[in-house]
Design an enzyme around this catalytic site. Structure first.
Site, PDB file in Angstrom:
ATOM      1  N   ASN A 148      95.593 -38.191  85.429  1.00 51.97           N
ATOM      2  CA  ASN A 148      94.344 -37.439  85.422  1.00 51.97           C
ATOM      3  C   ASN A 148      93.150 -38.273  84.983  1.00 51.97           C
ATOM      4  OD1 ASN A 148      96.150 -37.116  83.063  1.00 51.97           O
ATOM      5  ND2 ASN A 148      94.327 -36.262  82.097  1.00 51.97           N
ATOM      6  N   ALA A 197      96.645 -24.388  90.148  1.00 51.69           N
ATOM      7  CA  ALA A 197      95.728 -24.007  91.242  1.00 51.69           C
ATOM      8  C   ALA A 197      94.310 -24.523  91.056  1.00 51.69           C
ATOM      9  CB  ALA A 197      95.708 -22.481  91.360  1.00 51.69           C
ATOM     10  N   THR A 234     104.239  -9.508  84.033  1.00 47.06           N
ATOM     11  CA  THR A 234     103.676  -9.008  85.292  1.00 47.06           C
ATOM     12  C   THR A 234     102.882 -10.124  85.978  1.00 47.06           C
ATOM     13  OG1 THR A 234     103.574  -6.806  84.372  1.00 47.06           O
ATOM     14  CG2 THR A 234     102.176  -7.219  86.297  1.00 47.06           C
ATOM     15  N   CYS A 319      90.717 -32.200  78.466  1.00 42.77           N
ATOM     16  CA  CYS A 319      91.453 -31.578  77.368  1.00 42.77           C
ATOM     17  C   CYS A 319      91.297 -32.413  76.112  1.00 42.77           C
ATOM     18  CB  CYS A 319      92.931 -31.468  77.704  1.00 42.77           C
ATOM     19  SG  CYS A 319      93.217 -30.981  79.386  1.00 42.77           S
TER      20      CYS A 319
HETATM   21  C1  LIG Z   1      97.901 -34.242  84.861  1.00 42.46           C
HETATM   22  C2  LIG Z   1      97.739 -32.883  84.254  1.00 42.46           C
HETATM   23  N1  LIG Z   1      98.819 -32.211  83.844  1.00 42.46           N
HETATM   24  C3  LIG Z   1      98.737 -30.986  83.299  1.00 42.46           C
HETATM   25  C4  LIG Z   1      97.521 -30.361  83.145  1.00 42.46           C
HETATM   26  C5  LIG Z   1      97.460 -28.982  82.561  1.00 42.46           C
HETATM   27  O1  LIG Z   1      97.193 -28.050  83.565  1.00 42.46           O
HETATM   28  P1  LIG Z   1      96.560 -26.610  83.220  1.00 42.46           P
HETATM   29  O2  LIG Z   1      95.117 -26.844  82.886  1.00 42.46           O
HETATM   30  O3  LIG Z   1      96.720 -25.815  84.467  1.00 42.46           O
HETATM   31  O4  LIG Z   1      97.350 -26.054  82.093  1.00 42.46           O
HETATM   32  C6  LIG Z   1      96.350 -31.028  83.545  1.00 42.46           C
HETATM   33  C7  LIG Z   1      95.030 -30.410  83.347  1.00 42.46           C
HETATM   34  O5  LIG Z   1      94.066 -31.058  83.002  1.00 42.46           O
HETATM   35  C8  LIG Z   1      96.470 -32.324  84.128  1.00 42.46           C
HETATM   36  O6  LIG Z   1      95.384 -32.995  84.539  1.00 42.46           O
END
Ligand SMILES: Cc1ncc(COP(=O)(O)O)c(C=O)c1O
Length: 388
Positions: A148, A197, A234, A319
């Site tokens: 990412n 998604a 659900t 994140c």
């Molecule tokens: C490589 C990767 N894995 C996992 C995630 C986590 O996904 P989510 O935001 O749908 O929980 C992300 C989100 O930034 C990501 O870039």
């Protein structure tokens, strides 16, 4: 606004919004209800399951809908560890997303061994170390498909074949890969695959876990037994409808136009700022991602000024950015703390134009000139002051 933070999230496609609002109007019932309204909601879920399965080369019954990538990865690890209690070794790379490294650290505190495979300067894992780790002991490997922060694509065919040879179970975090490059589980055998998604123009809070139909599975969430007993709760029917729609949007994968625009942007950055460094540029990368260090500058200051000019980019993973920790991904690639602090991620979208990129380049020039002028005399970065 120029949005270059598509690895954090993408804009919901209008066709996805349309499908979700039709779903809210007509298929709002509980898909577990047996009456006509419930059956309509069930049909919506089934259609989305088939659409997603077709995108990744899976069978519809191999798809488990979840709340996103994080839940999918936590579930995959939980299921593998619970199903194979004698397999006490987890093998991951040093550049996993926190949705993998976080639960692995938790399992490590509970007594499992976690082997973190080192990566080289371009972010590619040491495949011999991987083979050794999965061969020594029965192992559960969880390897990110595409990173990412840098966009670096791991050699998944080779990793899958080495895991297969060693009899290891292989999970993959394909959250950044799906929708950007071809992902086909019928060609690259993995046991479980996580996706989300909102990374490919679908809604937030909805994702899926592919689970190979021959694999033993233990769910993380228990309750009403939805998703064939694999994920209770659900179903998020509008989210699932949106995910199915996003999965069925016509896409060219990989997108050569997008790669060309990203490459042009990088060439221009280097031409204008010769000291800039593009991370992972010798490795295969996602067509939309570039992560660039501007030595001597502070990425945070660059991003604040770009934001003031209406340009959205990010210091690495969205994140991690709130936590202000130096990126573990770039650190694992051998960058110094200074280089990590100077690194900015630009993640383009399908809709990003060359005109927008040209505006960003000019704004970046102005930003760096401005920041350089704030540096103490004699110190600070050396940059070209004539803005081309
Ligand atoms: C490589 C990767 N894995 C996992 C995630 C986590 O996904 P989510 O935001 O749908 O929980 C992300 C989100 O930034 C990501 O870039």
């Amino acid at each position: 606004m120029i949005y270059l933070d598509n690895n954090a999230t993408t804009r919901t496609d209008p066709r996805v919004e349309e499908r979700m609002s039709v779903c809210n109007a007509l298929a709002w019932a509980n898909p577990s209800s047996l009456h006509a309204a419930g059956r309509r909601a069930r049909q919506t879920v089934d259609q989305a399951r088939a659409e997603l399965a077709s995108l990744i080369g899976a069978e519809p019954e191999e798809i488990v809908f979840t709340s996103g990538g994080t839940e999918s990865l936590n579930t995959a690890l939980h299921s593998a560890i619970t199903s194979f209690p004698d397999w006490q070794r987890l093998v991951i790379t040093a550049t996993e997303h926190s949705a993998t490294s976080g639960p692995c650290a938790l399992w490590e505190r509970r007594g499992l061994e976690v082997v973190r495979i080192p990566v080289d300067r371009d972010g590619l894992p040491d495949l011999d170390a991987f083979s050794k780790a999965v061969t020594e002991r029965p192992s559960i490997a969880s390897i990110i498909w595409a990173n990412n922060e840098t966009g670096v694509i791991n050699p998944m065919p080779e990793i899958a074949s080495r895991a297969h040879e060693a009899g290891a179970l292989l999970i993959t975090d394909a959250v950044q890969a799906v929708g950007k490059i071809p992902v086909d589980v019928s060609a690259i055998p993995v046991s479980m695959l996580a996706l989300s998604a909102h990374k490919f123009h679908g809604p937030k809070g909805c994702g899926a876990l592919y689970v190979n139909r021959r694999l033993r599975f233990h769910s993380l969430l228990h309750g009403g037994g939805q998703e064939a007993g694999r994920r209770s709760g659900t179903e998020n029917v509008p989210g699932i409808a949106g995910l199915g729609c996003a999965a069925s949007l016509p896409m060219t994968l990989p997108d050569p136009g997008l790669t060309a625009r990203r490459d042009w942007f990088e060439t221009e950055v280097i031409r204008r700022h010769p000291r800039a460094v593009i991370h992972g540029h010798r490795a295969p990368r996602l067509p939309n991602t570039t992560n660039i260090a501007f030595p001597g500058f502070d990425a945070e200051a660059i991003l604040i000024l770009l934001d003031q000019a209406g340009i959205c980019a990010s210091p690495g993973s969205a994140c991690g950015s709130a936590a202000r920790n130096p990126s573990p991904v770039l650190t694992a690639m051998g960058l110094s703390a200074e280089e990590v602090k100077a690194s900015v991620r630009f993640s383009l979208g399908r809709e990003t134009t060359e005109g927008e990129l040209a505006t960003v380049l000019d704004e970046l020039d102005r930003t760096l000139v401005r920041l350089a002028s704030l540096q103490p005399a004699g110190g600070g970065p050396v940059i070209r002051r004539s803005v081309p």
